[in-house]
Design a protein around this motif. Sequence first.
Motif, PDB file in Angstrom:
ATOM      1  N   GLY A 160       0.821  -1.199   0.000  1.00 52.26           N
ATOM      2  CA  GLY A 160       0.000   0.000   0.000  1.00 52.26           C
ATOM      3  C   GLY A 160       0.859   1.254   0.000  1.00 52.26           C
ATOM      4  O   GLY A 160       2.056   1.206   0.286  1.00 52.26           O
ATOM      5  N   VAL A 161       0.235   2.383  -0.328  1.00 51.48           N
ATOM      6  CA  VAL A 161       0.950   3.650  -0.289  1.00 51.48           C
ATOM      7  C   VAL A 161       1.137   4.063   1.167  1.00 51.48           C
ATOM      8  O   VAL A 161       0.564   3.470   2.086  1.00 51.48           O
ATOM      9  N   LYS A 162       1.926   5.080   1.392  1.00 53.06           N
ATOM     10  CA  LYS A 162       2.219   5.540   2.743  1.00 53.06           C
ATOM     11  C   LYS A 162       0.925   5.868   3.498  1.00 53.06           C
ATOM     12  O   LYS A 162       0.083   6.606   3.009  1.00 53.06           O
ATOM     13  N   GLY A 163       0.775   5.299   4.685  1.00 57.29           N
ATOM     14  CA  GLY A 163      -0.385   5.574   5.510  1.00 57.29           C
ATOM     15  C   GLY A 163      -1.609   4.738   5.181  1.00 57.29           C
ATOM     16  O   GLY A 163      -2.678   4.950   5.763  1.00 57.29           O
ATOM     17  N   GLU A 164      -1.472   3.776   4.272  1.00 57.68           N
ATOM     18  CA  GLU A 164      -2.605   2.958   3.856  1.00 57.68           C
ATOM     19  C   GLU A 164      -2.455   1.524   4.358  1.00 57.68           C
ATOM     20  O   GLU A 164      -1.381   0.935   4.285  1.00 57.68           O
ATOM     21  N   GLU A 165      -3.528   0.977   4.885  1.00 56.96           N
ATOM     22  CA  GLU A 165      -3.584  -0.439   5.235  1.00 56.96           C
ATOM     23  C   GLU A 165      -4.500  -1.113   4.232  1.00 56.96           C
ATOM     24  O   GLU A 165      -5.683  -0.797   4.164  1.00 56.96           O
ATOM     25  N   LYS A 166      -3.983  -2.016   3.430  1.00 54.79           N
ATOM     26  CA  LYS A 166      -4.767  -2.611   2.352  1.00 54.79           C
ATOM     27  C   LYS A 166      -4.910  -4.120   2.539  1.00 54.79           C
ATOM     28  O   LYS A 166      -4.095  -4.771   3.187  1.00 54.79           O
ATOM     29  N   TYR A 167      -5.967  -4.637   1.902  1.00 51.20           N
ATOM     30  CA  TYR A 167      -6.236  -6.071   2.003  1.00 51.20           C
ATOM     31  C   TYR A 167      -7.183  -6.460   0.874  1.00 51.20           C
ATOM     32  O   TYR A 167      -8.153  -5.748   0.590  1.00 51.20           O
ATOM     33  N   CYS A 168      -6.909  -7.565   0.205  1.00 54.67           N
ATOM     34  CA  CYS A 168      -7.810  -8.070  -0.824  1.00 54.67           C
ATOM     35  C   CYS A 168      -8.657  -9.190  -0.225  1.00 54.67           C
ATOM     36  O   CYS A 168      -8.135 -10.239   0.157  1.00 54.67           O
ATOM     37  N   ALA A 169      -9.956  -8.939  -0.139  1.00 51.07           N
ATOM     38  CA  ALA A 169     -10.883  -9.908   0.432  1.00 51.07           C
ATOM     39  C   ALA A 169     -11.438 -10.790  -0.670  1.00 51.07           C
ATOM     40  O   ALA A 169     -12.146 -10.318  -1.558  1.00 51.07           O
ATOM     41  N   THR A 170     -11.108 -12.068  -0.627  1.00 45.49           N
ATOM     42  CA  THR A 170     -11.552 -13.007  -1.657  1.00 45.49           C
ATOM     43  C   THR A 170     -12.898 -13.637  -1.332  1.00 45.49           C
ATOM     44  O   THR A 170     -13.411 -14.440  -2.110  1.00 45.49           O
ATOM     45  N   TYR A 226     -12.438 -10.090 -11.164  1.00 42.78           N
ATOM     46  CA  TYR A 226     -11.833 -11.405 -11.007  1.00 42.78           C
ATOM     47  C   TYR A 226     -12.882 -12.431 -11.395  1.00 42.78           C
ATOM     48  O   TYR A 226     -14.041 -12.086 -11.661  1.00 42.78           O
ATOM     49  N   ILE A 227     -12.507 -13.676 -11.439  1.00 48.82           N
ATOM     50  CA  ILE A 227     -13.432 -14.717 -11.875  1.00 48.82           C
ATOM     51  C   ILE A 227     -14.567 -14.899 -10.870  1.00 48.82           C
ATOM     52  O   ILE A 227     -15.653 -15.345 -11.197  1.00 48.82           O
ATOM     53  N   TYR A 228     -14.293 -14.581  -9.604  1.00 48.46           N
ATOM     54  CA  TYR A 228     -15.328 -14.508  -8.576  1.00 48.46           C
ATOM     55  C   TYR A 228     -15.207 -13.131  -7.923  1.00 48.46           C
ATOM     56  O   TYR A 228     -14.237 -12.402  -8.139  1.00 48.46           O
ATOM     57  N   ALA A 229     -16.201 -12.749  -7.122  1.00 45.04           N
ATOM     58  CA  ALA A 229     -16.194 -11.422  -6.514  1.00 45.04           C
ATOM     59  C   ALA A 229     -15.024 -11.258  -5.559  1.00 45.04           C
ATOM     60  O   ALA A 229     -14.807 -12.082  -4.662  1.00 45.04           O
ATOM     61  N   LEU A 230     -14.287 -10.194  -5.737  1.00 45.50           N
ATOM     62  CA  LEU A 230     -13.103  -9.909  -4.938  1.00 45.50           C
ATOM     63  C   LEU A 230     -13.104  -8.417  -4.616  1.00 45.50           C
ATOM     64  O   LEU A 230     -13.389  -7.588  -5.480  1.00 45.50           O
ATOM     65  N   PHE A 231     -12.782  -8.082  -3.378  1.00 44.14           N
ATOM     66  CA  PHE A 231     -12.812  -6.688  -2.950  1.00 44.14           C
ATOM     67  C   PHE A 231     -11.437  -6.214  -2.494  1.00 44.14           C
ATOM     68  O   PHE A 231     -10.780  -6.859  -1.683  1.00 44.14           O
ATOM     69  N   TYR A 232     -11.032  -5.080  -3.051  1.00 46.33           N
ATOM     70  CA  TYR A 232      -9.792  -4.421  -2.655  1.00 46.33           C
ATOM     71  C   TYR A 232     -10.164  -3.430  -1.546  1.00 46.33           C
ATOM     72  O   TYR A 232     -10.819  -2.417  -1.799  1.00 46.33           O
ATOM     73  N   CYS A 233      -9.792  -3.752  -0.313  1.00 45.94           N
ATOM     74  CA  CYS A 233     -10.147  -2.914   0.839  1.00 45.94           C
ATOM     75  C   CYS A 233      -8.928  -2.137   1.322  1.00 45.94           C
ATOM     76  O   CYS A 233      -7.823  -2.682   1.359  1.00 45.94           O
ATOM     77  N   HIS A 234      -9.145  -0.892   1.681  1.00 47.95           N
ATOM     78  CA  HIS A 234      -8.031  -0.131   2.243  1.00 47.95           C
ATOM     79  C   HIS A 234      -8.528   0.889   3.258  1.00 47.95           C
ATOM     80  O   HIS A 234      -9.614   1.444   3.132  1.00 47.95           O
ATOM     81  N   LYS A 235      -7.726   1.080   4.276  1.00 49.90           N
ATOM     82  CA  LYS A 235      -8.036   1.987   5.376  1.00 49.90           C
ATOM     83  C   LYS A 235      -6.982   3.081   5.435  1.00 49.90           C
ATOM     84  O   LYS A 235      -5.777   2.805   5.395  1.00 49.90           O
TER      85      LYS A 235
END
Length: 302
Positions: A160-170, A226-235
């Motif tokens: 993630g960029v500076k100050g970002e907490e990211k996570y890909c929820a499959t 994606y082939i199934y629903a996938l979410f790019y989450c970031h705080k």
Amino acid sequence: MKFLLLLIVVALVATRAALPPELYWKSMLPATSMPKFITELLHSAVIVGKPGDNTSIHVRGNSTLHRATFIYAANSDKELHNIPNTTLFFLEEDMKPGHKMNFHFMQTSNQSSLLPREVVKSVPFSSSKMAQILKEFAVKPGSTEAKFLKETIELCEKPGVKGEEKYCATSLESMVDFITLKLGKNVEALSTEVMMKETKKQEYTITQGAKKVGEAKVVVCHKVNYIYALFYCHKTETTIAYMVPLVGADGTKVKAVSLCHMDTSEWNPKHLAFQVLKVKPGSVPVCHFLSQDNVVWVLSHE
């Protein structure tokens, strides 16, 4: 006594892990309403084939793939030229009754379904295992679809960029786990809602009732292709979320989620937002609306 309590905890964890996605949501977030589009993604899931049985997994439904990106990630002159009549960005000071802007609240052409965590866990999610992933989902190597799958995985693997907490929820379950870890269970899940089936770009007017719904502790989850629903989450700690009522020229009403990024000093100076608004990085908050397949998580005000 301690041993008995341990057995109870283990049993509860095992039971929770086996819950269907919708029930898992209710068990973890009993006071949080599920956005309509997430419910639709859950109910559209039909799996043909068994994961892990050395055959491909087919997910029935519309899962047309195209480049995974966010509207505010574009920064080329070509992309700017292609959207002369569409407002992607605006200033926080513009968020007032009577302000007009052109917009198109499109839904993604990728209607891939949310699959249970136990299903997606059976398939690798790594750029180093692309051959196996393509085989599992019966995607031809070298095809456009294969390219887009790889791009999405690489997007998730980047830091993630500076100050970002990211996570890909499959899965829905993994998204809920990330949210409860970062925000707790006293949360609201908000998404843009279009009251009519809006299918065209048109002029929208902000009406009375815009309100701030989240500040500092905000997590945004973007549905990516994606082939199934996938979410790019970031705080991030420098984002404010608003709910903004709009009415289109044809009468279409929209309850739109808007995000305002208060600190853009770390953004690329060539970012599309700066070109559209004609401002410099870090000078003013940059705002934009979210499409209907994104969800913003904020702390509940109740």
